[in-house]
Design an enzyme around this catalytic site. Structure first.
Site, mmCIF file in Angstrom:
data_model
loop_
_atom_site.group_PDB
_atom_site.id
_atom_site.type_symbol
_atom_site.label_atom_id
_atom_site.label_comp_id
_atom_site.label_asym_id
_atom_site.label_seq_id
_atom_site.Cartn_x
_atom_site.Cartn_y
_atom_site.Cartn_z
ATOM 1 N N SER A 561 21.896 43.380 37.475
ATOM 2 C CA SER A 561 21.483 43.656 38.816
ATOM 3 C C SER A 561 22.751 44.476 39.888
ATOM 4 O O SER A 561 22.800 46.598 38.752
ATOM 5 C CB SER A 561 21.238 43.090 39.652
ATOM 6 O OG SER A 561 20.522 43.405 41.258
ATOM 7 N N HIS A 676 12.481 41.563 39.495
ATOM 8 C CA HIS A 676 13.702 42.073 39.264
ATOM 9 C C HIS A 676 14.797 40.758 38.545
ATOM 10 O O HIS A 676 15.228 41.012 37.820
ATOM 11 C CB HIS A 676 14.205 41.881 40.818
ATOM 12 C CG HIS A 676 15.546 42.063 40.416
ATOM 13 N ND1 HIS A 676 15.974 43.486 39.812
ATOM 14 C CD2 HIS A 676 16.861 41.437 41.102
ATOM 15 C CE1 HIS A 676 17.689 43.259 39.891
ATOM 16 N NE2 HIS A 676 17.769 41.967 40.217
#
Length: 705
Positions: A561, A676
């Site tokens: 991320s 995610h």
């Protein structure tokens, strides 16, 4: 510093026209941003197939995959309490037979005794089969103090967007005709038993530029949502708005949070009639809890009080009674950390505030008590030199549940009472022989002289340089604390353990940008100071080389991320140091990140590329723009999810395409579900750990060609 970075970037871009890509027209791979575009998915499928064809043939792959699945599905895992609901405890249980999970409930007494009698409330796998949906559990919000009505959130495939349905805890059934919201990135909480705070996607104009709710309404039971009363609205440029309520004794306090930027909020108290009154919290303070009629926040900048200035990082409280009555609320200091400490987690039980403090990245638990003469603090007796995490607290009585673990010690769940010694509730059994490894905390010196802590794990008695995996994050105030090796690094399952078992070394770097030392540690890597996080990471690698613990070219950089920005930048800055890079769900194209999915919400962290002054310093380190043809450039493995609706999959896709155009080897694996978090279940998590191990062995380990 900004001028230096801008000049360096201008020289690089002038010498390498292929790197320009300052406009959409200059980006030859922008077509890969079509998330489900036919051409884009064909390319993804080709990359996936090539990666699997190569790595699944590695002899360690089937062994690692099976071992990872066994570890992740181990039914001896701790049944963590996701919430304490009065005298009951709820848990989400996942194992081989229930990959998406069983949401279940038991009495608190039997749970504490170690013999809970579970009643299944929702079988997520079965529900998905019945409804033809790939449901992923996103939690439940149950209304105190009765805890009968719950708002259950389920995500199709693991995206941030979810469906909300009302559930009856007593009957174990969804309520026919109850509150229901369709798939969206909604913000929902209870106002009272028959009214909800709701922020959701209502169509044009209802969302911020970041894609989150801009409006907060009160929706009454039995009415159409179109009739819901508007409480407040924010600006399109805001991040998001949400309403929430907190039960403090017998008083239900209600609030609106307006996220102006990622790091600034404006809070208001909401009265029974829906009218609002602003809270006096500084905009950059973090709301933490409500206790004893006070709202408690953590400061991120100094606050002037009559008795003197309170430093950033401290906890401060304001009287809600004074605010409700229209009186000036004088701030009261709750707790001041030392310069070596940082407050990482805060929660409250009925009359106590529980604070997890980091002390040189080692965890401590404090019990804080309000009184007529101020707040008193008491440290609780828990194992030292460990990572402590707050799990949940009781609403009645003063007990908090915490886990304690280290890289070599599996998690133990404790019930910590105000009136008694900490009590072991459950312990996860050891998954490996810890005596084979040694852990040490060391400190590197960054370019500007800052001491940067890191943890290194090596085989016991090992001498000389070893192939080394360094994992870090470096952003958003998120401290990286040592976890049991079967869970490190983040979202890669037991990869670190497998790497160590192969005779290699693993490092967790506590670089700036996180919250390891409070607000200052984060602020030192914000915007134009982002280079400090990259310098810190490189300083750790350099320190390992200097101390003959590692050698250039046989070091792997790992990040996910925000960590994708990190590893992409350090590979470009110091390709001489690294032989491999693991980049999960990464941010890479910082020229367009604010236009992709939730990217606009992170402008306060990175800068705004549409502002020339900001782009001048961002362009110096943006991974996509700075990727260039370099001899022996480190080989990169990208892993991500098609359904990630937070960080756009286009970042990794475009990086992979550019690597190929530059003649660089790239590995790529894009999972079609999971959001995610990437893996929607343990099967995918195990596969990813095995693929990454095979990759590391091939590029910097024993299998290097």
């Amino acid at each position: 510093m900004v001028a230096r970075l801008a000049l360096a970037a201008a020289l690089v871009f002038a010498a390498n026209p292929i790197l320009a890509q300052d406009t959409d027209a200059e980006d030859p791979y922008i077509w890969l941003e079509e998330i489900k575009g036919e051409r884009a998915l064909e390319q993804v499928d080709a990359w996936n197939a090539a990666t699997e064809e190569l790595l699944t043939k590695s002899p360690e792959y089937p062994v690692a995959r099976a071992w990872a699945k066994q570890i992740l599905d181990d039914d001896r895992q701790i049944a963590m309490p996701t919430a304490i609901l009065g005298n009951q405890v709820v848990n989400l249980w996942r194992d081989a037979a229930n990959p998406r999970g069983l949401w279940r409930i038991a009495s608190l007494d039997t749970y504490l005794e170690g013999s809970p009698q579970w009643r299944v409330l929702i079988d997520v796998d079965q529900l998905g089969k019945e409804e033809g949906q790939s449901w992923v559990w996103h939690g439940a919000n149950c209304l105190a103090p009765e805890y009968r009505r719950c708002l259950v959130s389920l995500s199709p495939g693991g995206t941030d967007a979810d469906v909300v349905r009302e559930f009856d805890l007593a009957t174990g059934q969804f309520i026919e005709g109850g509150f229901t919201l369709p798939e969206a990135k909604s913000n929902v909480d209870w106002f009272d038993e028959d009214t909800l705070f709701v922020g959701t996607d209502e169509g044009a104009g209802s969302l911020t530029e970041s894609g989150y709710p801009r409006l907060v309404r009160l929706w009454k039971r039995g009415t159409d949502f179109a009739q819901a009363e508007l409480v407040t609205e924010g600006e399109v440029s805001d991040i998001s708005l949400n309403g929430f309520s907190v039960l403090d004794g017998d008083t239900r306090w209600r609030f609106i949070r307006r996220g102006v930027t990622f790091w600034t909020d404006r809070f208001s108290m909401v009265r029974d009639d829906g009218s609002t009154t602003a809270l006096p919290l500084p905009e950059d303070a973090e709301y933490e809890a409500v206790l004893a009629g006070q709202v408690i926040a953590k400061l991120n900048s100094p606050l002037a009080l009559p008795e003197g200035q309170v430093e950033a990082g401290a906890l401060v409280a304001w009287s809600l009674g004074d605010i409700a009555a229209g009186r000036e609320a004088t701030p009261e200091v709750v707790f001041r950390p030392t310069p070596a400490q940082a407050i990482e987690e805060v929660d409250n039980s009925e009359s106590k505030l529980w604070v997890k403090v980091l002390d040189d990245v080692s965890g401590k638990l404090l019990e804080l008590t309000p009184g007529p003469d101020g707040w008193t603090s008491r440290a609780k007796d828990l194992p030292t030199n460990s990572t402590i995490q707050l799990v949940t607290t009781t609403g009645k009585g003063d007990t908090t549940f915490v886990t304690v673990e280290s890289m070599l010690t599996p998690p133990t769940l404790y019930a910590v009472s105000s009136e008694a010694e900490a009590r072991v509730v459950a312990s996860q059994p050891a998954q490996f022989d810890a005596s084979k490894f040694a852990v040490e905390q060391r400190f590197a010196t960054s370019k500007d002289g800052t001491r940067v802590p890191y943890y290194i794990v090596r085989p016991e008695g090992a001498e000389g340089p070893l192939p080394t995996l360094i994992h870090a994050y470096g952003g958003f105030r998120s401290a990286q604390t040592p976890k049991y090796l079967t869970a490190e690094p983040y979202r890669s399952g037991p990869l670190a353990l497998f790497w160590l078992e192969s005779g290699n070394a693993y490092v967790l770097a506590n670089i700036r940008g996180g919250g390891e030392y409070g607000p200052r540690w984060h602020e030192d890597a914000l915007r134009e100071k982002r280079i400090n996080a990259f310098d810190d990471f490189n300083a750790v690698a350099d320190d390992l080389v200097k101390e003959r613990l590692a050698e250039p070219g046989r070091i792997a950089a790992s990040g996910r991320s925000n960590g994708g920005v990190l590893v992409g930048a350090v590979a470009n800055l110091r390709p001489d140091l690294y032989g491999a890079v693991i980049s999960g769900s990464p941010l890479d194209d910082m020229r367009r990140y604010n236009k992709l999915l939730a990217g606009a919400s992170w402008v306060a962290e990175y800068g705004d590329p549409d502002v020339p002054g900001d782009w001048a310093f961002m362009r110096a380190w943006s991974p996509y723009q700075n990727l260039r043809a370099v001899k022996d450039y480190p080989t990169v493995f990208y892993y991500l999810s098609t359904l990630d609706d937070r960080v756009h999959p286009g970042h990794a896709r475009k990086m992979a395409a550019k690597h190929e155009a530059l003649g660089q080897t790239v590995y790529y694996h894009e999972y079609k579900e999971g959001g995610h978090s990437v893996g929607a279940d343990h099967t995918e998590d195990a596969k990813r750990a095995a693929l990454l191990l095979a990759f590391l062995n091939r590029e910097i380990g024993g299998g290097r060609e």
